[in-house]
Design an enzyme around this catalytic site. Structure first.
Site, PDB file in Angstrom:
ATOM      1  N   SER A  97      59.273 -42.396 -51.675  1.00 35.73           N
ATOM      2  CA  SER A  97      58.799 -41.051 -51.353  1.00 35.73           C
ATOM      3  C   SER A  97      57.283 -40.928 -51.418  1.00 35.73           C
ATOM      4  CB  SER A  97      59.459 -40.036 -52.277  1.00 35.73           C
ATOM      5  OG  SER A  97      59.229 -40.376 -53.623  1.00 35.73           O
ATOM      6  N   HIS A 125      64.901 -39.897 -48.485  1.00 34.80           N
ATOM      7  CA  HIS A 125      63.900 -39.949 -47.420  1.00 34.80           C
ATOM      8  C   HIS A 125      64.343 -40.806 -46.248  1.00 34.80           C
ATOM      9  CE1 HIS A 125      60.768 -37.629 -49.379  1.00 34.80           C
ATOM     10  NE2 HIS A 125      61.307 -38.090 -50.490  1.00 34.80           N
ATOM     11  N   LYS A 156      66.697 -32.366 -47.047  1.00 35.63           N
ATOM     12  CA  LYS A 156      65.584 -32.840 -46.209  1.00 35.63           C
ATOM     13  C   LYS A 156      66.073 -32.871 -44.754  1.00 35.63           C
ATOM     14  CE  LYS A 156      63.545 -35.321 -50.114  1.00 35.63           C
ATOM     15  NZ  LYS A 156      62.686 -34.239 -50.649  1.00 35.63           N
TER      16      LYS A 156
HETATM   17  N1  PLP Z   1      65.309 -38.746 -54.747  1.00 34.76           N
HETATM   18  C1  PLP Z   1      64.204 -38.788 -53.991  1.00 34.76           C
HETATM   19  C2  PLP Z   1      63.705 -40.121 -53.517  1.00 34.76           C
HETATM   20  C3  PLP Z   1      63.533 -37.594 -53.626  1.00 34.76           C
HETATM   21  O1  PLP Z   1      62.429 -37.632 -52.903  1.00 34.76           O
HETATM   22  C4  PLP Z   1      64.068 -36.356 -54.082  1.00 34.76           C
HETATM   23  C5  PLP Z   1      63.412 -35.069 -53.751  1.00 34.76           C
HETATM   24  O2  PLP Z   1      62.262 -34.906 -53.603  1.00 34.76           O
HETATM   25  C6  PLP Z   1      65.206 -36.369 -54.864  1.00 34.76           C
HETATM   26  C7  PLP Z   1      65.821 -37.560 -55.178  1.00 34.76           C
HETATM   27  C8  PLP Z   1      65.808 -35.101 -55.391  1.00 34.76           C
HETATM   28  O3  PLP Z   1      66.482 -34.473 -54.343  1.00 34.76           O
HETATM   29  P1  PLP Z   1      66.925 -32.930 -54.482  1.00 34.76           P
HETATM   30  O4  PLP Z   1      65.780 -32.123 -53.988  1.00 34.76           O
HETATM   31  O5  PLP Z   1      68.161 -32.805 -53.639  1.00 34.76           O
HETATM   32  O6  PLP Z   1      67.211 -32.717 -55.934  1.00 34.76           O
END
Ligand code: PLP
Length: 296
Positions: A97, A125, A156
């Site tokens: 990310s 992502h 997303k």
């Molecule tokens: N894992 C990654 C790689 C993320 O970028 C994110 C959110 O930014 C999450 C998990 C968490 O996702 P959520 O917003 O559904 O809690």
């Protein structure tokens, strides 16, 4: 029942056996490691993994290894050391990310096979972005049958609001339903949010099945990019123009954008479309197709 229905659609989309919904992917990551791993097991985590993976791993009692970012030599060394444990789980973001780089999943899966480890990927992502059908990093790199567990978000590419899930083998999902604390001790997704997500996953299926029934050939499978294959360049151009005259904006493509003899009209379905839009589009295609001889 709408939650179960969405879980089934998610599993089908990822071509996995089952899926379990959470209020967020943060919750999915918080729940999985503690439910799956015991003090006899080991987890091997990329040092740049998302904060929610790090927190999830903190909550479990397995032996913890942190390997250098995408460094396969370091991962191999840690896997060798972890052979003394009962079970090994390699955990990585599919697409990272903060850096935008993509995990070397082929190499990770090869090492996992060599050292008898399971592979977990966080696809927040990647879901909807990567791979020919948007299934993610495992599809992009051709290792869909080698990655055991996927966690991802509905927040997303799949819609922009909230929700997360784990998808993988049915026994694992059954275990999570019994043991995963964020699943057991927190409310599930609100029904209205579930409704939002079910829709974009089924709209392309509606379009594809109705168009196929009308006699058209649609390339690909399940994906919202739906190329109506026509073959002839002029036919694709005049049909697209006639569709626009009926208020439907679809694009004709021919050589050199696509190979000779593979002209098509590309239809892009999105979450803002309604069932009525899809049906009107299919009706217009049928009329225009008959007019120009693409259908009998
Ligand atoms: N894992 C990654 C790689 C993320 O970028 C994110 C959110 O930014 C999450 C998990 C968490 O996702 P959520 O917003 O559904 O809690």
């Amino acid at each position: 029942s709408i939650h179960k229905d969405l879980e089934e659609k998610i599993a089908r989309f990822h071509q996995r056996e089952d899926a379990i919904l959470y209020a967020s992917c943060f919750d999915a990551n918080a729940g999985i490691f503690e439910a799956l791993l015991t003090p006899e097991d080991a987890v091997l985590s990329d040092e740049l993994n998302h904060a929610s993976i790090i927190d999830g791993i903190r909550l479990c009692k397995a032996n913890k290894y942190r390997y250098k970012h995408m460094d396969m030599q370091d991962l191999e060394a840690k896997l060798q050391d972890a052979q003394k444990h009962r079970l090994r789980l390699v955990a990585t973001d599919g697409a990272f990310s903060m850096d935008g780089d993509i995990a070397p999943l082929r190499e990770i899966c090869q090492l996992a096979e060599k050292y008898n480890a399971l592979v977990f990927i966080d696809e927040c992502h990647a879901t909807g972005f990567l791979g020919p059908n948007g299934r993610g990093t495992d599809e992009l790199l051709g290792v869909m049958d080698k990655v055991t567990i996927i966690n991802s978000t509905l927040g997303k590419a799949l819609g922009g609001a909230a929700g997360g899930y784990t998808t993988g083998p049915k026994p694992l999902i059954d275990l999570l339903r019994q043991r995963s604390r964020p699943y057991l001790f927190s409310n599930s997704l609100p029904p209205a949010v579930v409704g939002c997500f079910t829709h974009p996953l089924v709209l392309p299926i509606r379009f594809r099945s109705k168009m196929t029934a009308a006699g058209f050939t649609i390339s690909g499978k399940d994906h919202p990019i739906c190329p109506v294959m026509l073959g002839d360049a002029r036919l694709a151009a005049v049909m697209a123009e006639d569709m626009l005259n009926r208020g439907i904006y679809v694009i004709g493509f021919s050589y050199p954008v696509v190979p000779k003899g593979k002209a098509r009209i590309r239809v892009q379905i999105s979450a803002v479309h309604s069932d009525e839009d899809i049906d009107r589009c299919v009706e217009a295609f049928t009329e225009v197709g008959r007019k120009h001889g693409a259908l009998p």
